[in-house]
Write a protein that holds these residues in place. Structure first.
Motif, PDB file in Angstrom:
ATOM      1  N   ARG A  47       0.857  -1.189   0.000  1.00  0.00           N
ATOM      2  CA  ARG A  47       0.000   0.000   0.000  1.00  0.00           C
ATOM      3  C   ARG A  47       0.893   1.239   0.000  1.00  0.00           C
ATOM      4  NH1 ARG A  47      -3.001  -2.801   4.265  1.00  0.00           N
ATOM      5  NH2 ARG A  47      -4.890  -3.749   3.393  1.00  0.00           N
ATOM      6  N   PRO A  48       1.622   1.479  -1.075  1.00  0.00           N
ATOM      7  CA  PRO A  48       2.506   2.642  -1.107  1.00  0.00           C
ATOM      8  C   PRO A  48       1.700   3.935  -1.081  1.00  0.00           C
ATOM      9  CG  PRO A  48       2.320   1.664  -3.284  1.00  0.00           C
ATOM     10  CD  PRO A  48       1.626   0.730  -2.341  1.00  0.00           C
ATOM     11  N   PRO A  49       2.314   5.039  -0.660  1.00  0.00           N
ATOM     12  CA  PRO A  49       1.604   6.320  -0.667  1.00  0.00           C
ATOM     13  C   PRO A  49       1.100   6.661  -2.071  1.00  0.00           C
ATOM     14  CG  PRO A  49       3.700   6.492   0.501  1.00  0.00           C
ATOM     15  CD  PRO A  49       3.692   5.157  -0.163  1.00  0.00           C
ATOM     16  N   VAL A  50      -0.043   7.311  -2.128  1.00  0.00           N
ATOM     17  CA  VAL A  50      -0.576   7.726  -3.426  1.00  0.00           C
ATOM     18  C   VAL A  50       0.355   8.772  -4.025  1.00  0.00           C
ATOM     19  CG1 VAL A  50      -2.527   8.753  -4.639  1.00  0.00           C
ATOM     20  CG2 VAL A  50      -2.922   7.269  -2.650  1.00  0.00           C
ATOM     21  N   PRO A  51       0.869   8.521  -5.217  1.00  0.00           N
ATOM     22  CA  PRO A  51       1.812   9.485  -5.808  1.00  0.00           C
ATOM     23  C   PRO A  51       1.159  10.845  -6.064  1.00  0.00           C
ATOM     24  CG  PRO A  51       1.867   7.382  -6.962  1.00  0.00           C
ATOM     25  CD  PRO A  51       0.673   7.354  -6.070  1.00  0.00           C
ATOM     26  N   ARG A  52       1.951  11.869  -5.946  1.00  0.00           N
ATOM     27  CA  ARG A  52       1.459  13.210  -6.257  1.00  0.00           C
ATOM     28  C   ARG A  52       1.164  13.324  -7.745  1.00  0.00           C
ATOM     29  NH1 ARG A  52       5.471  17.655  -4.270  1.00  0.00           N
ATOM     30  NH2 ARG A  52       3.717  18.940  -4.993  1.00  0.00           N
ATOM     31  N   HIS A  53       0.231  14.175  -8.069  1.00  0.00           N
ATOM     32  CA  HIS A  53      -0.104  14.508  -9.458  1.00  0.00           C
ATOM     33  C   HIS A  53      -0.812  13.377 -10.204  1.00  0.00           C
ATOM     34  CE1 HIS A  53       2.311  17.970  -8.609  1.00  0.00           C
ATOM     35  NE2 HIS A  53       3.446  17.283  -8.595  1.00  0.00           N
ATOM     36  N   VAL A  54      -1.213  12.320  -9.485  1.00  0.00           N
ATOM     37  CA  VAL A  54      -2.010  11.274 -10.125  1.00  0.00           C
ATOM     38  C   VAL A  54      -3.486  11.597  -9.910  1.00  0.00           C
ATOM     39  CG1 VAL A  54      -2.690   8.841 -10.019  1.00  0.00           C
ATOM     40  CG2 VAL A  54      -0.279   9.455  -9.956  1.00  0.00           C
ATOM     41  N   ALA A 113       0.507   5.174 -13.201  1.00  0.00           N
ATOM     42  CA  ALA A 113       0.140   6.545 -13.569  1.00  0.00           C
ATOM     43  C   ALA A 113       1.241   7.532 -13.191  1.00  0.00           C
ATOM     44  CB  ALA A 113      -1.181   6.932 -12.895  1.00  0.00           C
ATOM     45  N   ALA A 114       1.877   7.282 -12.047  1.00  0.00           N
ATOM     46  CA  ALA A 114       2.969   8.161 -11.611  1.00  0.00           C
ATOM     47  C   ALA A 114       4.165   8.086 -12.550  1.00  0.00           C
ATOM     48  CB  ALA A 114       3.399   7.794 -10.193  1.00  0.00           C
ATOM     49  N   ARG A 115       4.242   7.013 -13.312  1.00  0.00           N
ATOM     50  CA  ARG A 115       5.359   6.815 -14.239  1.00  0.00           C
ATOM     51  C   ARG A 115       4.979   7.096 -15.682  1.00  0.00           C
ATOM     52  NH1 ARG A 115       5.960   4.112  -9.684  1.00  0.00           N
ATOM     53  NH2 ARG A 115       8.010   3.386  -8.944  1.00  0.00           N
TER      54      ARG A 115
END
Length: 321
Positions: A47-54, A113-115
């Motif tokens: 459960r990694p942190p939700v990436p910014r800007h996604v 999405a972050a990538r």
């Protein structure tokens, strides 16, 4: 007749919503964690942190079926600059064609999405609701929806991949090896768009059902998951079991494939035979393996991040990014 269970388009407001089919909850992240932890006590749920800007668009209807049943998906996408577009990935959950939920792969979708990928998690009809080939038809419909909605999510429709785990891996690979096959296209939803994919990622999904390496179809203690999905045993309807095997659809038009595997050999039955066929056509394939990992490795640390990395590296290579 199996092929009569086709998708139908139409306005859901004109029909009463169909009563929901009771869900089989035998496969969940929690149940898989409890089972895997017995042999792998140090694992944790990814459960990694939700990436910014996604950004997220949730619970969207991608097709309405007869009776008002609505198939849903979620979109995870990066913020686009003007005229910028991104490749897309349709993510297919596992659960023996009978259980599981698209929400299980939200962390993966967010990381993709972050990538720089538009990641779509879609539901499909399970065997409790409709037999094969309904699930394949649903997923191809989701791909048509994806192309029809390329503009709001800045999707590059020439670069679309399908990613699946376990039963979802089998489905993803079947979807990708049957581009333009009319057997698996159904209904009227977005039929002006195609469902082709240009890359496949199969995480522990079987490639063959009737094969020396396959563990599917053991009905000695009751109907197996595959038997329930096909609606018939492999003895009674071997034609269906062969038809649903991605190994039997390899051609010169098959997209590149990444196989990501656990240490459970029967979960990638037919993989090596499939790679030999791909090699004969000059089609790129790749294997990444975690020999010590349990089958549901994609859901847990320490395998989640390497799985994301393998996926992104492969897709970047195929899509020339």
């Amino acid at each position: 007749m199996l092929l009569a269970a086709l998708l139908v388009g139409g306005c859901p407001a004109q029909a009463q919503q169909a009563a929901p089919v009771p869900r089989d909850t035998s496969f969940t992240v929690h149940s898989a964690y409890v089972k895997a932890k017995k042999q792998h006590p140090t694992i944790t749920v990814a459960r990694p942190p939700v990436p910014r800007h996604v950004r997220t668009a949730s619970n969207l209807t991608y097709c309405a079926l007869a009776g008002g049943r609505e198939l849903k998906l979620d979109v995870f996408y990066p913020r686009a600059k003007r005229r910028q577009t991104f490749p897309a990935v349709l993510i297919v959950h596992g659960g023996g064609w009978r259980s599981g939920d698209r929400a299980q792969h939200v962390p993966l979708a967010q990381q993709l999405a972050a990538r720089g990928y538009v990641a779509v998690t879609a539901e499909y009809r399970l065997s409790t609701e409709a037999p094969y080939p309904a699930a394949v038809q649903d997923l191809k419909t989701a791909l048509r929806w994806l192309r029809a909605h390329a503009c709001p999510y800045a999707i590059d429709t020439t670069k679309v991949a399908v990613w699946g785990f376990s039963a979802g891996g089998q489905l993803a690979t079947l979807v990708g090896t049957t581009n333009d096959d009319p057997l698996f296209e159904a209904g009227t939803c977005y039929r002006s768009h195609n469902s082709r994919v240009q890359a496949i990622v199969d995480a522990d999904g079987t490639l063959a059902f009737i094969h020396p390496e396959s563990g599917e179809g053991d009905d000695r203690k009751g109907p197996s998951a595959a038997t329930l999905w096909f609606g018939a045993s492999k003895t009674d309807r071997p034609d269906l079991w062969q038809q649903a095997a991605p190994l039997n659809h390899v051609s010169a038009h098959t997209p590149p494939i990444l196989f990501i595997n656990s240490g459970v050999a029967r979960m990638h039955a037919g993989r090596d035979d499939m790679r030999r066929q791909l090699d004969a056509f000059g089609i790129y394939s790749e294997v990444q393996q975690f020999p010590e990992a349990p089958h549901p490795f994609v859901l847990f640390n320490p395998w989640f991040e390497p799985t994301v990395a393998y996926t992104v590296n492969f897709l970047n290579r195929v899509f020339g990014r």
